[in-house]
Write an enzyme that holds these catalytic residues in place. Sequence first.
Site, PDB file in Angstrom:
ATOM      1  N   GLY A  71      66.246  19.128 -67.332  1.00 51.77           N
ATOM      2  CA  GLY A  71      65.173  19.947 -66.779  1.00 51.77           C
ATOM      3  C   GLY A  71      64.268  19.146 -65.846  1.00 51.77           C
ATOM      4  N   THR A  72      64.006  17.909 -66.190  1.00 46.93           N
ATOM      5  CA  THR A  72      63.117  17.084 -65.369  1.00 46.93           C
ATOM      6  C   THR A  72      63.706  16.896 -63.972  1.00 46.93           C
ATOM      7  OG1 THR A  72      62.279  15.945 -67.321  1.00 46.93           O
ATOM      8  CG2 THR A  72      62.005  14.810 -65.208  1.00 46.93           C
ATOM      9  N   SER A 199      67.596  23.609 -69.052  1.00 45.00           N
ATOM     10  CA  SER A 199      67.990  22.375 -69.734  1.00 45.00           C
ATOM     11  C   SER A 199      68.789  22.716 -70.984  1.00 45.00           C
ATOM     12  CB  SER A 199      66.717  21.606 -70.116  1.00 45.00           C
ATOM     13  OG  SER A 199      67.041  20.495 -70.897  1.00 45.00           O
ATOM     14  N   HIS A 201      69.536  21.043 -73.769  1.00 44.80           N
ATOM     15  CA  HIS A 201      69.158  20.652 -75.139  1.00 44.80           C
ATOM     16  C   HIS A 201      68.072  21.539 -75.742  1.00 44.80           C
ATOM     17  CE1 HIS A 201      65.349  18.163 -74.738  1.00 44.80           C
ATOM     18  NE2 HIS A 201      65.707  18.205 -73.470  1.00 44.80           N
ATOM     19  N   CYS A 325      56.221  15.528 -74.865  1.00 42.59           N
ATOM     20  CA  CYS A 325      55.976  14.394 -73.970  1.00 42.59           C
ATOM     21  C   CYS A 325      54.590  13.830 -74.166  1.00 42.59           C
ATOM     22  CB  CYS A 325      56.145  14.823 -72.526  1.00 42.59           C
ATOM     23  SG  CYS A 325      57.595  15.809 -72.307  1.00 42.59           S
TER      24      CYS A 325
HETATM   25  N1  PLP Z   1      60.139  21.775 -68.439  1.00 44.48           N
HETATM   26  C1  PLP Z   1      59.734  22.241 -69.634  1.00 44.48           C
HETATM   27  C2  PLP Z   1      58.931  23.504 -69.701  1.00 44.48           C
HETATM   28  C3  PLP Z   1      60.049  21.553 -70.800  1.00 44.48           C
HETATM   29  O1  PLP Z   1      59.638  22.018 -71.980  1.00 44.48           O
HETATM   30  C4  PLP Z   1      60.814  20.360 -70.706  1.00 44.48           C
HETATM   31  C5  PLP Z   1      61.107  19.551 -71.912  1.00 44.48           C
HETATM   32  O2  PLP Z   1      60.288  19.394 -72.797  1.00 44.48           O
HETATM   33  C6  PLP Z   1      61.236  19.929 -69.429  1.00 44.48           C
HETATM   34  C7  PLP Z   1      60.882  20.666 -68.326  1.00 44.48           C
HETATM   35  C8  PLP Z   1      62.068  18.699 -69.259  1.00 44.48           C
HETATM   36  O3  PLP Z   1      63.409  18.947 -69.596  1.00 44.48           O
HETATM   37  P1  PLP Z   1      64.405  17.738 -69.959  1.00 44.48           P
HETATM   38  O4  PLP Z   1      64.010  17.258 -71.316  1.00 44.48           O
HETATM   39  O5  PLP Z   1      65.767  18.360 -69.948  1.00 44.48           O
HETATM   40  O6  PLP Z   1      64.233  16.711 -68.900  1.00 44.48           O
END
Ligand code: PLP
Length: 388
Positions: A71-72, A199, A201, A325
Amino acid sequence: MRRIYLDHAATTPTQPEVVKAMLPYFTNAFGNPSSIHSYGQEAKGAIEEARDKVAALIGAPSEEIVFTSGGTEADNFALKGVAFANEGKGNHIITTSIEHHAVIETCKFLERRGFRVTYLPVDAYGLVAPDDVRKAITDKTILISVMHASNEVGTIEPITEIGKIAGEASVYFHTDAVQTVGHIPVNVDDLGVDLLSLSAHKLYGPKGVGVLYIRKGTWLVPFMHGGDQERRRRAGTDNVPAIVGFGKAAELAQKDLSKEAERLTSLRDELIKGLLERIDHIHLNGHPTIRLPNNVNVSVDFVEGESMLLNLDLEGICASTGSACSSSSLEPSHVLLALGLSPEQAHGSLRFTLGRENTEEGIECVLEVLPRVVAKLRAMSPLLKSHR
Ligand code: PLP
């Protein structure tokens, strides 16, 4: 000791069927999908099958699905990709004050590169007003990015309304749907988005794999440079086992999405009701009904979220304070502050996010343990003493 996992917004356990689907791609079917021989074609076929399954889950054509490392990366790709490709048209981006760090920090980076970013406020429930989006658009606006639902408080944003506004203004529209895909219905046409991040996971798939949905005709520069993978949109040898796992997770999520959402909503409401009844000076964060089926976020006055979390963990209950995070930092959550909470209330927040393995029994356990933990902590709380 029996453990109850209530942190599914941080990550979900990979389903056994997903692991089973992935395993051959570590061993016999190990080919590089860019290779022309049969090993390569076998891997390529598996990736395309997974692409179809993820596309089906969000109502998109398969060609508009680009696999990423999560997702990031999808958020970074969407924002930087559109910003750098459309600099000639304008330098203004609109987002909100409650986005995930993957969006907020990317916006801050873009500000250092000369872009201007408007961070829209939210109301006390965490809702963005579509009219605020409309008013913020200028002739320099090139992108609007509003998350589908908050990873912290679970509030679901009015994406369809904002999508209409973006469409009328011919401004690209991105949504971070990491917390919604696989949990509530998501359809890229209904939402009116050009770009959407997801994402694996967070929907019982493996970590380290995600997708950026890119509507045909959207102008963005690649984020990774190198080979021609992913139709030249994302260079790098594809993570075949993870992509296959993502496909399987998407297929499973689609199967029982509405039944599971209904089941979790009922558990969620039972937990909220029970907590509000059994603990005084406790507040629900986020919208009471326009929220993710699995999210419960509360602030408990006169106690630290961290202390509650550690005490719950000692009793086998795994929850979170703030987001996954920010839970390693002592800063109060930017999301809770944006909702108007004081730093003390934000520090006293607890997030329970439910998932497939949770049952009524787990909810009853939290309702038995947490009031006890709060009473114990309050008995020694300097915060409570100063209140009296
Ligand atoms: N965006 C949101 C809303 C999320 O909750 C998260 C993960 O906590 C992310 C992005 C990041 O995703 P990834 O962990 O796959 O990098």
